[in-house]
Design a protein around this motif. Sequence first.
Motif, PDB file in Angstrom:
ATOM      1  N   HIS A 179     -47.452-110.543  71.814  1.00 20.21           N
ATOM      2  CA  HIS A 179     -47.657-111.608  70.841  1.00 20.21           C
ATOM      3  C   HIS A 179     -48.944-112.293  70.991  1.00 20.21           C
ATOM      4  CE1 HIS A 179     -43.065-112.237  70.475  1.00 20.21           C
ATOM      5  NE2 HIS A 179     -43.263-111.074  70.199  1.00 20.21           N
ATOM      6  N   ALA A 180     -49.798-111.561  72.002  1.00 21.17           N
ATOM      7  CA  ALA A 180     -51.030-112.440  72.037  1.00 21.17           C
ATOM      8  C   ALA A 180     -51.976-112.469  70.838  1.00 21.17           C
ATOM      9  CB  ALA A 180     -51.736-111.716  73.291  1.00 21.17           C
ATOM     10  N   GLN A 181     -52.521-113.417  70.607  1.00 23.91           N
ATOM     11  CA  GLN A 181     -53.284-113.623  69.428  1.00 23.91           C
ATOM     12  C   GLN A 181     -54.908-113.360  69.681  1.00 23.91           C
ATOM     13  OE1 GLN A 181     -51.624-114.083  66.085  1.00 23.91           O
ATOM     14  NE2 GLN A 181     -50.373-113.519  67.485  1.00 23.91           N
ATOM     15  N   SER A 182     -55.250-113.428  70.760  1.00 23.01           N
ATOM     16  CA  SER A 182     -56.652-113.032  71.137  1.00 23.01           C
ATOM     17  C   SER A 182     -56.674-112.376  72.343  1.00 23.01           C
ATOM     18  CB  SER A 182     -57.264-114.584  71.314  1.00 23.01           C
ATOM     19  OG  SER A 182     -56.666-115.113  72.642  1.00 23.01           O
ATOM     20  N   GLU A 183     -58.018-111.857  72.778  1.00 23.80           N
ATOM     21  CA  GLU A 183     -58.143-111.334  73.918  1.00 23.80           C
ATOM     22  C   GLU A 183     -58.005-111.850  75.148  1.00 23.80           C
ATOM     23  OE1 GLU A 183     -61.805-109.029  76.310  1.00 23.80           O
ATOM     24  OE2 GLU A 183     -61.873-108.958  73.878  1.00 23.80           O
ATOM     25  N   HIS A 184     -58.298-113.141  74.992  1.00 22.63           N
ATOM     26  CA  HIS A 184     -58.106-113.993  76.143  1.00 22.63           C
ATOM     27  C   HIS A 184     -56.631-114.410  76.435  1.00 22.63           C
ATOM     28  CE1 HIS A 184     -59.617-117.323  78.872  1.00 22.63           C
ATOM     29  NE2 HIS A 184     -58.323-118.055  78.263  1.00 22.63           N
ATOM     30  N   ALA A 185     -56.121-114.415  75.391  1.00 30.99           N
ATOM     31  CA  ALA A 185     -54.512-114.664  75.839  1.00 30.99           C
ATOM     32  C   ALA A 185     -53.706-113.460  76.336  1.00 30.99           C
ATOM     33  CB  ALA A 185     -53.808-115.277  74.505  1.00 30.99           C
ATOM     34  N   LEU A 186     -54.403-112.227  75.800  1.00 23.34           N
ATOM     35  CA  LEU A 186     -53.639-111.022  76.379  1.00 23.34           C
ATOM     36  C   LEU A 186     -54.066-110.780  77.798  1.00 23.34           C
ATOM     37  CD1 LEU A 186     -52.556-108.350  75.805  1.00 23.34           C
ATOM     38  CD2 LEU A 186     -54.927-107.371  75.396  1.00 23.34           C
ATOM     39  N   VAL A 187     -55.293-111.132  78.194  1.00 21.03           N
ATOM     40  CA  VAL A 187     -55.634-110.889  79.598  1.00 21.03           C
ATOM     41  C   VAL A 187     -54.720-111.946  80.331  1.00 21.03           C
ATOM     42  CG1 VAL A 187     -57.606-111.505  81.266  1.00 21.03           C
ATOM     43  CG2 VAL A 187     -58.124-110.249  79.052  1.00 21.03           C
ATOM     44  N   ALA A 188     -54.560-112.766  80.110  1.00 22.49           N
ATOM     45  CA  ALA A 188     -53.663-114.058  80.622  1.00 22.49           C
ATOM     46  C   ALA A 188     -52.424-113.662  81.074  1.00 22.49           C
ATOM     47  CB  ALA A 188     -53.667-115.582  80.136  1.00 22.49           C
ATOM     48  N   ALA A 189     -51.775-113.142  79.789  1.00 20.77           N
ATOM     49  CA  ALA A 189     -50.254-112.738  79.852  1.00 20.77           C
ATOM     50  C   ALA A 189     -50.224-111.541  80.797  1.00 20.77           C
ATOM     51  CB  ALA A 189     -49.861-112.534  78.480  1.00 20.77           C
ATOM     52  N   SER A 190     -51.269-110.493  80.696  1.00 25.78           N
ATOM     53  CA  SER A 190     -51.109-109.392  81.451  1.00 25.78           C
ATOM     54  C   SER A 190     -51.117-109.567  82.909  1.00 25.78           C
ATOM     55  CB  SER A 190     -52.158-108.395  81.216  1.00 25.78           C
ATOM     56  OG  SER A 190     -51.823-108.136  79.502  1.00 25.78           O
ATOM     57  N   ARG A 191     -52.123-110.480  83.357  1.00 28.90           N
ATOM     58  CA  ARG A 191     -52.393-110.988  84.674  1.00 28.90           C
ATOM     59  C   ARG A 191     -50.868-111.579  85.317  1.00 28.90           C
ATOM     60  NH1 ARG A 191     -58.419-113.315  85.143  1.00 28.90           N
ATOM     61  NH2 ARG A 191     -59.550-111.282  84.641  1.00 28.90           N
ATOM     62  N   ALA A 192     -50.328-112.256  84.594  1.00 27.70           N
ATOM     63  CA  ALA A 192     -49.234-112.953  84.776  1.00 27.70           C
ATOM     64  C   ALA A 192     -47.859-111.921  85.105  1.00 27.70           C
ATOM     65  CB  ALA A 192     -48.804-114.191  83.657  1.00 27.70           C
ATOM     66  N   LEU A 193     -47.829-111.001  84.082  1.00 25.10           N
ATOM     67  CA  LEU A 193     -46.830-110.149  84.170  1.00 25.10           C
ATOM     68  C   LEU A 193     -47.107-109.082  85.488  1.00 25.10           C
ATOM     69  CD1 LEU A 193     -44.478-108.391  82.923  1.00 25.10           C
ATOM     70  CD2 LEU A 193     -46.183-107.023  81.706  1.00 25.10           C
ATOM     71  N   ASP A 194     -48.562-108.719  85.743  1.00 24.47           N
ATOM     72  CA  ASP A 194     -48.886-107.819  86.838  1.00 24.47           C
ATOM     73  C   ASP A 194     -48.434-108.683  88.122  1.00 24.47           C
ATOM     74  OD1 ASP A 194     -49.886-105.454  88.102  1.00 24.47           O
ATOM     75  OD2 ASP A 194     -51.690-106.628  88.296  1.00 24.47           O
ATOM     76  N   ARG A 195     -48.729-109.930  88.276  1.00 23.57           N
ATOM     77  CA  ARG A 195     -48.215-110.748  89.384  1.00 23.57           C
ATOM     78  C   ARG A 195     -46.991-110.726  89.673  1.00 23.57           C
ATOM     79  NH1 ARG A 195     -51.391-114.517  91.288  1.00 23.57           N
ATOM     80  NH2 ARG A 195     -52.860-114.312  89.597  1.00 23.57           N
ATOM     81  N   VAL A 196     -46.167-110.787  88.663  1.00 20.98           N
ATOM     82  CA  VAL A 196     -44.610-110.839  88.809  1.00 20.98           C
ATOM     83  C   VAL A 196     -44.369-109.525  89.220  1.00 20.98           C
ATOM     84  CG1 VAL A 196     -42.484-111.423  87.515  1.00 20.98           C
ATOM     85  CG2 VAL A 196     -44.224-112.801  87.153  1.00 20.98           C
ATOM     86  N   LEU A 197     -44.557-108.486  88.694  1.00 21.57           N
ATOM     87  CA  LEU A 197     -44.017-106.948  88.889  1.00 21.57           C
ATOM     88  C   LEU A 197     -44.333-107.005  90.388  1.00 21.57           C
ATOM     89  CD1 LEU A 197     -44.897-105.080  85.557  1.00 21.57           C
ATOM     90  CD2 LEU A 197     -42.798-105.939  86.443  1.00 21.57           C
ATOM     91  N   ARG A 198     -45.709-107.182  90.731  1.00 24.63           N
ATOM     92  CA  ARG A 198     -46.256-106.813  92.140  1.00 24.63           C
ATOM     93  C   ARG A 198     -45.192-107.698  93.116  1.00 24.63           C
ATOM     94  NH1 ARG A 198     -52.491-107.062  91.613  1.00 24.63           N
ATOM     95  NH2 ARG A 198     -52.436-106.936  94.085  1.00 24.63           N
ATOM     96  N   CYS A 199     -44.926-108.923  92.878  1.00 29.22           N
ATOM     97  CA  CYS A 199     -43.955-109.699  93.823  1.00 29.22           C
ATOM     98  C   CYS A 199     -42.713-109.346  93.967  1.00 29.22           C
ATOM     99  CB  CYS A 199     -44.105-111.194  93.374  1.00 29.22           C
ATOM    100  SG  CYS A 199     -45.789-111.908  93.652  1.00 29.22           S
ATOM    101  N   GLU A 200     -42.050-108.728  92.637  1.00 30.10           N
ATOM    102  CA  GLU A 200     -40.710-108.280  92.634  1.00 30.10           C
ATOM    103  C   GLU A 200     -40.885-106.865  93.351  1.00 30.10           C
ATOM    104  OE1 GLU A 200     -38.189-109.753  91.782  1.00 30.10           O
ATOM    105  OE2 GLU A 200     -38.619-111.036  90.525  1.00 30.10           O
ATOM    106  N   ARG A 201     -41.889-106.133  93.782  1.00 26.75           N
ATOM    107  CA  ARG A 201     -41.648-105.227  94.560  1.00 26.75           C
ATOM    108  C   ARG A 201     -40.583-104.089  94.092  1.00 26.75           C
ATOM    109  NH1 ARG A 201     -44.809-106.827  98.820  1.00 26.75           N
ATOM    110  NH2 ARG A 201     -44.929-109.097  99.115  1.00 26.75           N
TER     111      ARG A 201
END
Length: 616
Positions: free
Chosen positions: A542-564
Amino acid sequence: MAHATTLDASRTTQTAPDAPPRQTTLTLFDDARPATVPARLPYSDDAPSRGGTLRLTNYIDATPIVTSYDSLNPFLLRGNAAPAAPILMFETLMQRSLDDVSTQYPLLADRVAIAPDRLSATFHLNPRARFSNGKPVTADDVVWSFECLSHAPTSPFYSGRYASIRAAHALDAHTVRFDFRAAERRAVLDAGDLYVFSRDWARTPTGGQHSFDQLATVSPIASGPYLIASRASNREIVYRRDPHYWGADLPVRRGMFNFDTVSFRLYSDAAAPLQAFRVGDIDAMFEGSAEQWTRNYSGPGFAAGTLHKQEFAEQGISAAQGLFFNLRRKKFQDRRVREAVGLALDYEWINRNMFFGQYERSQGFFDDSEFAARGAPGADELALLEPLRANLPPEVFGDVPPQPQTTGRNGLRRNLARAEALLESAGWHYRDGVLRDTSGVPFTIELLDDGTGMQRILMIIVRNLRMLGIDARLRIMDQTVINERLKHFDFDMTTLGYRAASVPGGELARRFGSEAAHTPGSENYAGVASPAVDALIAEVQHAQSEHALVAASRALDRVLRCERIMVPEWHITHARVAWNRRIAPPARVPKQYPWMDWVIGWWHAEPQNAHAQRQD
């Protein structure tokens, strides 16, 4: 991130005072730089030689690799599809750019109108578009294609792409409207990605209608540049360029599909393709093994210039490859156990002694891009993560954890000691020569592999796991059997890879969404079923801008990595391609590409070879 492009003012028309403008270029974000439709794609040669035959082997871009096929319908869950059918025989409404996949250009559709509320988009079909049977591509065919591809028995790999589309309506013979489930910016691009085929494909000689799952053995009727010329067995197929192909002069097709025929010969023996290449039976090879590339791509053919090899740069997100856990198994549902298993991978030793130092250790799911998590979460990430805190591991809110290293003295021993402590805290205790849970059940792990080169590496991991008291075993099976087991999530752990997308998007729900975790044949092999992950996937989409897309993607990557959910392995930032001098690459390499699609679509025969083969 490569910026998306928007429609140049000269490419926009208005049909009525209250009607939305018609666009000939689709983009993800409105604030991107403007551009017109190019005369040809910039990575296409202006005047490549045409003719000749391209001979290929196992379709390595597929995951898992297909060593035989039993279906001519590439969209079904059941069976293995003939290699390269989507790129050779089928077309989508719009064409993605390999330099920026957030940009689409006209293909079957020549213009699009997006509703102001973004809840629908209307595509107008190019009136010249034709199927291989000579009939025009109509809105009715588009609607039927959508209905087939959005429901069972279609593979979730495809049906998941169109989950954002609620319905399709034929407004007239050349106009189709898609209604979206939500005002997602990428929904219209999902519609542009719709594969289209003729309703006649399903018609029987007597005027009846086959169901979609009965089309496995019926030659497709679609609009693409090639037809099936012959099939010798379930391991051989030859495609012939359609002399009446309708789209040869489109800007997105200029310089493409230069071979008269494209043939495939599939091998179950992992060593056979390279031998076939060396004797001239195969024209191009992509090599996934560092050892093979270093030691076996040499000899008289290379010395004489008959054979060439080169490492072609790839940009953008690196493919995510790792040993995936099946979280549906009770023994893997504790994160401490998954972390402990990951500590048994001695990457530094493997890269130094087996890979000739050619690889980089993978960290997460968006490596080598601005979408990858780094350091502690910033304010934009925290705004997304804080509402989910109760469902997230505490480490999500600190520095993103790097993958463990074994450099320095006793590096592996330190990691195994840490693994022992984690396993004990998770309730696994060493007794009678093996780790057991509180009920006395031993800890076993079956590592599934097809025996095509990974087994020597996996045996190192098996050895280290056994040092921890885990009864780890390597199970070698035929790839066809493995494919079926993966479709039904019947495995403990296995090495898998996700092809990289230049921009995170619709593929995330297919790979990590809760619904996909329970859908046979989906790409959610690990079985991730987390409301927090679902919420972050929605933020990305649902990201409405490139900035929002980067933030959401980083947050998702962070969670997936921590979930191992996987033990990250390794990757390279280039493609290793070897080829016979009968063929040649284009002058420019695109930024990101499936290597075999690139060879099929943009390479060409050397002029003398094209001419000679046309004379034969």
